[in-house]
Design an enzyme around this catalytic site. Structure first.
Site, PDB file in Angstrom:
ATOM      1  N   HIS A   1      -0.482  -9.802  -1.061  1.00 10.42           N
ATOM      2  CA  HIS A   1      -1.034  -9.121  -2.234  1.00 10.42           C
ATOM      3  C   HIS A   1      -0.695  -9.898  -3.499  1.00 10.42           C
ATOM      4  O   HIS A   1       0.129 -10.813  -3.480  1.00 10.42           O
ATOM      5  CB  HIS A   1      -0.449  -7.710  -2.353  1.00 10.42           C
TER       6      HIS A   1
ATOM      7  N   HIS B   1      -6.146 -10.097   3.567  1.00 14.84           N
ATOM      8  CA  HIS B   1      -5.004 -10.701   4.276  1.00 14.84           C
ATOM      9  C   HIS B   1      -5.465 -11.835   5.185  1.00 14.84           C
ATOM     10  O   HIS B   1      -4.805 -12.864   5.295  1.00 14.84           O
ATOM     11  CB  HIS B   1      -4.290  -9.645   5.134  1.00 14.84           C
TER      12      HIS B   1
ATOM     13  N   GLU C   1     -10.855   6.278   2.270  1.00 16.90           N
ATOM     14  CA  GLU C   1     -10.361   4.912   2.070  1.00 16.90           C
ATOM     15  C   GLU C   1     -11.246   3.874   2.750  1.00 16.90           C
ATOM     16  O   GLU C   1     -11.468   3.940   3.965  1.00 16.90           O
ATOM     17  CB  GLU C   1      -8.926   4.750   2.594  1.00 16.90           C
TER      18      GLU C   1
ATOM     19  N   SER D   1       0.816  -1.216   0.000  1.00 14.63           N
ATOM     20  CA  SER D   1       0.000   0.000   0.000  1.00 14.63           C
ATOM     21  C   SER D   1       0.847   1.261   0.000  1.00 14.63           C
ATOM     22  O   SER D   1       0.418   2.300  -0.492  1.00 14.63           O
ATOM     23  CB  SER D   1      -0.925   0.019   1.222  1.00 14.63           C
TER      24      SER D   1
ATOM     25  N   ASP E   1      -8.826  -4.717   2.415  1.00 15.19           N
ATOM     26  CA  ASP E   1      -7.484  -5.306   2.392  1.00 15.19           C
ATOM     27  C   ASP E   1      -7.231  -6.216   3.583  1.00 15.19           C
ATOM     28  O   ASP E   1      -6.717  -7.329   3.429  1.00 15.19           O
ATOM     29  CB  ASP E   1      -6.460  -4.173   2.378  1.00 15.19           C
TER      30      ASP E   1
ATOM     31  N   HIS F   1      -3.959  -2.266  -4.881  1.00 15.22           N
ATOM     32  CA  HIS F   1      -3.546  -3.615  -5.299  1.00 15.22           C
ATOM     33  C   HIS F   1      -4.658  -4.570  -4.933  1.00 15.22           C
ATOM     34  O   HIS F   1      -5.531  -4.244  -4.137  1.00 15.22           O
ATOM     35  CB  HIS F   1      -2.265  -4.035  -4.571  1.00 15.22           C
TER      36      HIS F   1
END
Lengths: 497, 497
Positions: A421, A293, A284, A87, A289, A332
């Site tokens: 990622h 993960h 955001e 990031s 994300d 990503h």
């Protein structure tokens, strides 16, 4: 006729070999769905469609989500030192227009700072805002408002973000998100700083209104209040804010990303109404994300749906404020998510993130652990139908969570190939009102390197990021925190990249 | 001024709630990269970039592929009976504009035929072409030129495609691809028909020039010949044509997709130069999909690179023939490909597809099997560095190929989650020359259901697909082959879906 008039007004700008018409705007909204890949949107759309229409995977009736109306193309994401970006490197690219290495927060590979679109807007008299669900000093908000060699320099980033150690002083008029502990001196028992710096105290001195919980948010920004004056900072969790799947069941604890975005946009609009200069805001959806993960399918879906809700609100906002433009792209993909046998129905029953359930499980101190697991944990994970043998195996494992994630992924027909990622391009979204929307599509429909995105915003707002870079580089002294400022200690376990 | 003039000329067309400006064109080129997902393009781009620039995954220099210049958005792909589509249902959607079930070849769920954009163009006086690397009667070319209940009805499809049993007669002026065996009567030892129908013979009677090998292709269409008259059919393999990775090392065996596309476009241009009506051509990079099903990373990359080469040629073609427009989108993703630790360097050493190597291995009748495996098979698979223990394990396995695919995927940092398709959206590409390109982007940048795509082509070419559907449905007799025509026998093992 509208087209030729607008084109004449806008002029033609040549950039990286392309001809951009570049509609002009007073305000720009940039939204980052962190870790959001192509499969995230398909999964969220199908999940919502099947719920809304009552259809199923064998006879699906599919409806568009807000993001589907706003697709402009795709974005390349590689870092200067790896085909797979983090990031920080990707954020440096789309906030400053420069490729850098993984971990870099708005510095080039030589360690020197580069100016962000937010800092440049601030210098030009715009109002600015960062609204996130991660800690506010996490990589994505950091790249707009700090310059450090390593993203793990959380204390240094927080200090720069509020203007305490930023050579330009406070550059962000609105900060909303998590990471409260980094703004309190170490004397405070809930601090995660290693020094006595009191950033909330500093913020107050600089005129910031400080909010540290939902009640303060409601009091200052709740409802349709539009007279909340700038600057303000509201941090609603010491750590990351809650996953939306958990927050939705305890809305009294924290505002949602949508509520924060709405409040910030109303404040910015109010603050700039009488000005020739507008605002730049970065919003955001940070935790898409984190769910990637964690390979947590249901948490990933709910945060992706929230991202779409924010996009839907912003599209209407742009229609109502046509001097505003929107662009949105992830940094990503995360998790290597694929929909290899897809049926979202089993995800509908999931009530909580695995992060939440693990906390609950660890906190349980009753005597019937098996009973609690079967009656409370498994149903909340969408696994009420686990067999007795499966329960035995889960309870015998050192940690049941990895296996439970695979179980729910199999039921829903999705697959995660990594806890990290991937290199794959991400989707570009955008919007402008009226005839500007066609111009915007004519300019930006396509595949872009992520460094091109802020260069377009720069043209739309009439800014010069290179001048900001020159200004930052002219500052004497080593204010850019070096690698030694990275601290993988107190708070760091919390922050997946 | 150009814009307003063109807009006035084109008029405004309302469709599915949107306003399309719809530039007009004489010719339309539609390209299907079968089974091509978002990760396919990133993998191919990075592969080519690192080769071309001599850079590596730790300091990558990335260059655009042709497809990157032509991105318009994304496409939703679900079938009427499943969130994951096959090529038949998706093809029916983007050839005819109707959702249908998996296995359907241009029939609606009730079994009735729907007219394709190719058939409609033919009825209106356009020239038409299908150029593929699969068998010509595989699902994607089939949906443009046949109507059967089940895609496995290969004999019935071939018979319709050449006009033998199509109620409209021959509707395809150019057919290039594989599947030769379906056009020969069962009396021919290389036939895969179960009847005495001689479709090549029928084609000759109808005036088709028939080519059955590369020499015939070169003689009739090689070099820059532009006087090859229509109609013609060239089938260069009884089965699928070769993967590009294998074909490139034996170009004397078969023409490439690029060569076939070039030849077809030159012929079409020549044949329509003096006419007010142009042409519709569908070009398919068919075997990206097969490499996905096979989880064969190198074969997948090479066929994806070839797709980009065709896109690059066609972009230049459109610039040189600005009365032509291009649109391109896959039917679905295949393989659940993710780039979870990506470095394409190990793929550079791969010399052949696993399909090819397996054939070679089975044909080996020497005495030193281990030596042959180590000296020939493993290096060609990019696994020359396999340890002796690994070689032992591979040779001990009932089939070494699955394990070898995992080995090369691990080396390259990619992952396949399935041997089937996934539900995830695919990329939309397109191109038009000059000012039309901005108009096209203004119309079609975005996310679309796959059924919308032929509706746009219909407007661009001024056609009416519904009239074709009505005409097909008015034909007496049960000419649409029912489910019983599907034959999973002789040729069927060959045809992954």
């Amino acid at each position: 006729m509208q087209y030729s008039i607008t084109l004449l007004a806008a002029g033609l700008v040549a950039q990286t070999g392309l001809t951009w018409a570049v509609p002009q705007a007073k305000n720009f909204i940039y939204i980052v769905p962190d870790g959001y890949g192509q499969a995230s949107q398909t999964m969220a759309r199908d999940y919502v469609s099947l719920q809304k229409t009552g259809s199923n995977a064998s006879a699906p009736i599919i409806q568009e989500l807000a993001g589907d109306r706003l697709v402009l193309g795709t974005v390349r994401t590689h870092a200067s030192d790896n085909l797979i970006t983090d990031s920080a490197a990707s954020g440096t690219a789309f906030s400053c227009g420069h490729k850098s290495y993984n971990d870099a927060i708005s510095v080039t590979p030589d360690g020197r700072p580069v100016g962000s679109i937010l800092e440049t807007a601030k210098l030009a008299g715009f109002k600015t805002a960062l609204v996130v669900t991660s800690t506010i000093n996490h990589a994505t908000p950091a790249v707009y408002s700090a310059h450090v060699a390593n993203r793990d320099s959380y204390e240094a980033i927080a200090a720069q973000q509020i203007g305490y150690s930023h050579p330009l002083g406070p550059v962000v008029d609105i900060l909303l998100g998590g990471g409260r502990c980094y703004f309190k001196p170490q004397s405070d028992s809930t601090s995660c700083r290693s020094d006595d710096v009191d950033l909330f105290g500093f913020a107050r001195k600089k005129g910031y209104h400080v909010m540290q919980d939902r009640a303060a948010f409601d009091a200052y920004l709740g409802g349709y209040t539009t007279n909340a004056s700038l600057p303000y900072i509201g941090l609603f969790n010491d750590d990351q804010m809650m996953y939306e799947i958990d927050r939705a069941q305890a809305p009294e604890k924290e505002p949602s990303l949508l509520e924060m975005a709405q409040a910030a946009l109303r404040s910015l609009e109010q603050a700039t109404r009488a000005s020739a200069k507008g605002y730049f805001i970065m919003i955001e959806a940070s935790r898409i994300d984190h769910a990637g993960h964690a390979n947590d399918a249901a948490a990933h879906v709910h945060d992706t749906v929230m991202y779409n809700e924010v996009l839907g609100f912003v599209q209407n906002w742009v229609d109502a404020h046509p001097d505003t433009m929107l662009m949105s792209a992830a940094d990503h993909e995360c998790g290597g998510l694929t929909t290899n046998g897809f049926d979202p129905a089993p995800l509908v029953g999931v009530q909580h993130s695995f992060e939440y359930l693990e906390t609950r499980w660890k906190a349980y101190n009753g005597t019937d652990k098996r009973g609690y697991f079967v009656s409370t944990i498994l149903p909340a994970a969408g696994l009420a139908d686990a067999t007795s043998a499966q329960v035995d195996a889960l309870l015998a494992a050192s940690s049941p969570w990895a296996q439970m994630k695979i179980m729910i992924a199999k039921k829903a027909g999705v697959n995660w190939s990594t806890g990290g990622h991937t290199a794959t391009d991400v989707t570009l979204h955008g919007y402008a009102a009226g005839a500007k929307w066609r111009e915007f599509k004519g300019d930006m429909a396509g595949n872009h390197d992520n460094t091109e995105l802020p260069r377009y915003i720069e043209k739309v707002l009439g800014l010069d990021m290179d001048a900001t870079t020159a200004k930052l580089r002219a500052v004497n002294g080593s204010w850019v925190a070096g690698p030694e400022a990275a601290r993988r200690s107190v708070g760091d376990k919390r922050h997946s990249h």
